[in-house]
Scaffold this motif. Sequence first.
Motif, PDB file in Angstrom:
ATOM      1  N   ALA A 134       9.899  -3.669  12.256  1.00 12.72           N
ATOM      2  CA  ALA A 134       8.743  -3.970  13.108  1.00 12.72           C
ATOM      3  C   ALA A 134       7.591  -3.016  12.856  1.00 12.72           C
ATOM      4  O   ALA A 134       6.419  -3.375  13.024  1.00 12.72           O
ATOM      5  CB  ALA A 134       9.157  -3.924  14.579  1.00 12.72           C
ATOM      6  N   MET A 135       7.893  -1.793  12.434  1.00 13.93           N
ATOM      7  CA  MET A 135       6.832  -0.818  12.164  1.00 13.93           C
ATOM      8  C   MET A 135       5.965  -1.242  10.979  1.00 13.93           C
ATOM      9  O   MET A 135       4.793  -0.877  10.912  1.00 13.93           O
ATOM     10  CB  MET A 135       7.454   0.557  11.901  1.00 13.93           C
ATOM     11  N   PHE A 136       6.539  -2.006  10.065  1.00 15.32           N
ATOM     12  CA  PHE A 136       5.747  -2.515   8.940  1.00 15.32           C
ATOM     13  C   PHE A 136       4.709  -3.538   9.407  1.00 15.32           C
ATOM     14  O   PHE A 136       3.754  -3.826   8.714  1.00 15.32           O
ATOM     15  CB  PHE A 136       6.660  -3.130   7.883  1.00 15.32           C
ATOM     16  N   PHE A 137       4.941  -4.112  10.600  1.00 15.87           N
ATOM     17  CA  PHE A 137       3.991  -5.068  11.179  1.00 15.87           C
ATOM     18  C   PHE A 137       3.171  -4.403  12.292  1.00 15.87           C
ATOM     19  O   PHE A 137       2.666  -5.063  13.192  1.00 15.87           O
ATOM     20  CB  PHE A 137       4.748  -6.279  11.719  1.00 15.87           C
ATOM     21  N   LYS A 138       3.113  -3.066  12.231  1.00 20.02           N
ATOM     22  CA  LYS A 138       2.267  -2.268  13.127  1.00 20.02           C
ATOM     23  C   LYS A 138       2.683  -2.392  14.588  1.00 20.02           C
ATOM     24  O   LYS A 138       1.837  -2.403  15.487  1.00 20.02           O
ATOM     25  CB  LYS A 138       0.793  -2.650  12.955  1.00 20.02           C
ATOM     26  N   PHE A 139       3.995  -2.514  14.808  1.00 21.56           N
ATOM     27  CA  PHE A 139       4.497  -2.491  16.181  1.00 21.56           C
ATOM     28  C   PHE A 139       5.594  -1.439  16.274  1.00 21.56           C
ATOM     29  O   PHE A 139       6.620  -1.536  15.615  1.00 21.56           O
ATOM     30  CB  PHE A 139       5.059  -3.845  16.614  1.00 21.56           C
TER      31      PHE A 139
END
Length: 271
Positions: A134-139
């Motif tokens: 999810a961090m790769f999608f800025k979350f």
Amino acid sequence: MSLVERSHGIAMHRVNAMVLRYWYLLVSSWPRMLELVYWPALQIITWGFLQNYISQNAGFFAQAGGTLIGAVILWDILFRGQLGFSISFLEEMWARNLGNLMMSPLKPIEFLISLMIMSLIRLAIGIIPMVILAMFFKFNLFALGLPLIAFFCNLIFTSWSLGIFVSGLVLRNGLGAESIVWTLMFGLMPLACVYYPVSVLPAWLQYIAWALPPTYVFEGMRALLFDHTFRADLMLTALAINVVLFIVSFAIFLGLLNSARRAGTLISGGE
């Protein structure tokens, strides 16, 4: 003898033995391990790209701070928590071993505690890669801060309550009722308002939605992401409902267990 064993009659060495049994079953099979990671990762990738598309084409959702991805992760905590509990239970049904366990000194409460612990272990294996992706999608899920603890606790308590309930149904009715393990949670999904607020439901359905603890969690998540406000009242209400739900599900499990003993389905456990 520990204080817990003296006051509640729960022998933790028996709980530990059951947890080790399920752990060895899990790590001895790479397809089991792969499945725990595969489906959460697939979901976060699919919804992550959808979130990116919506953010690029709708300013409202761009301001929502990754509401869709947050909802997906919280939903997976609820779903995987219940599934992790129920799968460990079904392992005993598939192995025709439940009758042996119930004839051993193992108490029902010890059995259920071991299933809860395995639920957390299986959940961690699936959720941790999901949160990283999810961090790769800025979350960043952890950016939710301390409210995340309240969200997690309420969701896991609900998942355990439902896991106990469906396990009792399978215990009493045999593997012919196995499909309810996979379908019950999806039946609750529209009413839990995972991806939309309760206000979009018809008025009569809103009463049912507010009777479900997950509804309060997802409404609380949206309030936190949209309004930057932590709704403690929602979390306390969800906790109160969860306490009632847990007690009722445990009582139902014991009733169905006694019925299964009388009917002899503990030995057969078939279709």
